[in-house]
Design a protein around this motif. Structure first.
Motif, short mmCIF file in Angstrom:
data_model
loop_
_atom_site.label_atom_id
_atom_site.label_comp_id
_atom_site.label_asym_id
_atom_site.label_seq_id
_atom_site.Cartn_x
_atom_site.Cartn_y
_atom_site.Cartn_z
N THR A 95 0.82 -1.20 0.00
CA THR A 95 0.00 0.00 0.00
C THR A 95 0.87 1.26 0.00
N ASP A 97 -0.05 4.09 1.82
CA ASP A 97 -0.34 4.90 3.00
C ASP A 97 -0.68 3.96 4.17
N GLN A 98 -0.25 4.31 5.36
CA GLN A 98 -0.51 3.45 6.51
C GLN A 98 -1.95 3.58 7.02
N SER A 99 -2.70 4.57 6.53
CA SER A 99 -4.05 4.78 7.03
C SER A 99 -5.08 4.84 5.90
N GLN A 127 -6.19 -5.98 2.83
CA GLN A 127 -4.80 -6.45 2.90
C GLN A 127 -4.71 -7.81 3.57
N ASN A 211 6.61 -2.95 9.44
CA ASN A 211 6.24 -1.57 9.08
C ASN A 211 7.43 -0.75 8.61
N TRP A 212 8.61 -1.03 9.13
CA TRP A 212 9.77 -0.22 8.79
C TRP A 212 10.50 -0.69 7.53
N SER A 214 10.79 -1.84 3.37
CA SER A 214 10.16 -1.79 2.04
C SER A 214 10.29 -3.14 1.33
N GLU A 453 8.19 7.35 3.17
CA GLU A 453 7.83 6.64 4.40
C GLU A 453 8.92 6.79 5.47
#
Ligand SMILES: CC(C)(COP(=O)(O)OP(=O)(O)OC[C@H]1O[C@@H](n2cnc3c(N)ncnc32)[C@H](O)[C@@H]1OP(=O)(O)O)[C@@H](O)C(=O)NCCC(=O)NCCS
Length: 501
Positions: A95, A97-99, A127, A211-212, A214, A453
């Protein structure tokens, strides 16, 4: 009566840039990866893993631009009025965007492009690794069945950029692309069968992306085992539900099974007036992280289904009898893959679905639907008739979940398939296609670009999209990243998209 819902049409979008696994890449990587020679590495990637080329997104592309490109193609090629779309759902594991839902970004791009405001459209993002689009498709289909989608169409887009660390075993299973599916009542292409889907979920660590990061963290060999076990579990539920449906159907109508494996052949004897479940599956499609995986999956599925398929059970027993450990699943699968019966069945029922994947690489959530597109394109190319044939879809997402479902090719499939020329586009520009090969340096530059990001609103500079190799033309682009934190506007990290003429 249950409404007939399914896939009316599809559109594929793949970035123009690619790395050819037969050229410079194995020469550079062989010494770096401790491989004996470039030839050995080339052989492993092309024959052992099954990938010839991998698509690479250009600097102005991301999962959202690819999704918008696939949706635009679907709308233009099928003359769709965007106001007739009630749902625009996206399945992705990469994605932007995280939100915010990526589908809202994509809807915005389409609204701008077509000059229409579409506030009524539902825009979820689903997801779950590579199975997200399947969950999105299932939800949209059920909304139609329940009468909750009041518009004529739903568009489901699977879009992903498969990315692993350079010089890792995952590197040669990368790729990028999007597939958009047009879903509606009484579809021209494929009628999805209700009441038979099999689902399995297991809390697993075979593949994930913190999350951190890619790039994905993957336990390659373990991920293959989890994939096979989950598909087998979902298949078992699928076959039980199919069998139960048949009994209910026979109860209502008297015994009235389908004759022969594809409904066209006659049958012989009382027992065979009803074919086996395997005999009723004309095409078996799998999630394709790399083409050989479909072969491993077919070996697992065939070794289960052939037990009750009169014409193939003997072949299966012959292979089993030749093994030192007949109960070892892996040994059985490996031996089965080498048998003539397997090769013939695989090449007829699965191989045509792998052509596009060999040319593009892994497209995560889009890979099963790329396999479907490949099947349709190959049938057109070979002048094959598909009407009434049953397609089995085996969807898998790491982490882990599997769904097995099926559909029947609809009578009007040719109206849609006649436009299927995607394989032609995959040729290099010099051969009349639209693709451009890049060298390893350029590929590594695009791969390594640290995006926004990594930034945050506490004074860290925004790093914009990387420089593009090809100037964008007639496509959606990531135009810029917002960098303001002022009393008037706060858009630090927001993605601004545009269409270039
Ligand atoms: C898929 C993956 C596990 C492959 O790992 P690998 O260590 O590079 O590959 P292997 O050593 O297992 O070799 C792969 C195949 O190539 C064959 N091979 C190796 N060298 C070869 C050569 N020179 N010529 C032809 N074939 C060759 C191997 O025999 C093997 O085939 P087999 O399974 O029929 O025996 C790895 O690329 C990966 O981790 N990918 C990402 C995760 C993934 O996609 N998981 C799938 C589930 S979602």
């Amino acid at each position: 009566m249950t409404k007939v819902i399914g896939i009316d049409a599809y559109a594929v979008y793949v970035p123009r840039l690619y790395v050819d696994m037969a050229n410079e890449w194995p020469v550079v990587r062989a010494p770096q990866m401790g491989e004996e020679s470039p030839e050995k590495l080339r052989g492993k990637v092309i024959s052992g893993v099954g990938v010839k080329k991998m698509a690479v997104p250009d600097g102005h592309e991301d999962s959202a631009t690819m999704a918008a490109m696939a949706a635009k193609r679907l709308i233009d090629e099928n003359g769709i009025d965007p106001s007739d779309i009630g749902i625009l759902a996206i399945g992705t594991e990469t994605t932007v965007d995280q939100s915010k839902s990526m589908a809202a970004y994509v809807l915005g791009m389409l609204e701008d492009h077509y000059g229409k405001s579409l506030p009524h459209v539902g825009t979820p993002q689903v997801q779950f690794a590579c199975i997200g689009a399947t969950y999105a498709l299932e939800a949209a289909v059920n909304q139609f069945r329940a009468g909750e989608n009041t518009r004529r169409y739903a568009i489901i887009i699977a879009t992903d950029i498969s990315k692993y660390p350079l010089r890792s075993a995952g590197e040669y299973t990368q790729g990028a692309g999007a597939v958009a599916l047009l879903v509606c009542e009484n579809p021209r292409l494929l009628e999805l069968e209700p009441g038979v889907t099999g689902t399995v979920t297991r809390n697993e660590r075979d593949f994930f992306r913190p999350n951190w990061s890619s790039t994905a963290v993957v336990d390659g060999k373990y991920s293959i085992d989890v994939y096979l076990d989950c598909i087998e579990g979902a298949l078992s539920e699928y076959t039980s539900r199919r069998a139960a449906k048949r009994i209910a159907h026979d109860g209502h109508n008297g015994h009235n099974g389908r004759n022969g494996h594809d409904g066209r052949n006659g049958s012989n004897g009382a027992e065979t007036t009803r074919s086996s479940i395997y005999g009723e599956l004309d095409h078996l499609l799998f999630h394709v992280p790399f083409p050989r995986m479909a072969e491993y999956a077919a070996a697992r599925v065939f070794s289960t289904l052939w037990e009750s398929e009169p014409s193939l059970a003997g072949e299966l027993h012959k292979v089993r009898a030749s093994l030192e450990n007949p109960d070892d699943r892996r040994e059985l699968q490996r031996a089965l893959m080498k048998s003539e019966a397997f090769r013939a069945e695989f090449s007829r029922r699965t191989e045509p679905s792998l052509e596009l994947s060999r040319e593009i690489g892994n497209v995560y959530s889009a890979s099963l639907y790329l396999a479907f597109a490949s099947l349709i394109e190959q049938a057109v190319k070979r002048g094959q008739e598909l009407e009434g044939q049953r397609v089995l879809f085996c969807s898998y997402g790491s982490g882990a979940s599997a769904k097995v479902f099926s559909g029947k090719v609809a009578p009007r499939w040719r109206e849609v398939a006649s436009r299927a020329r995607f394989a032609e586009e995959l040729r290099p520009v010099a051969d009349g296609g639209r693709r451009v090969e890049i060298d390893v340096n350029e590929y590594e530059r695009l791969h390594g670009h640290a995006e926004v990001e990594r930034g945050h609103a506490n004074g860290v500079a925004i790093i914009g999209p990387p420089r593009s190799v090809l100037p964008p033309r007639g496509e959606f682009v990531l135009a810029r990243l917002g960098d303001a934190v002022t009393p008037k506007i706060t858009d630090h990290g927001y993605r601004y998209y545009a269409f270039t003429g």
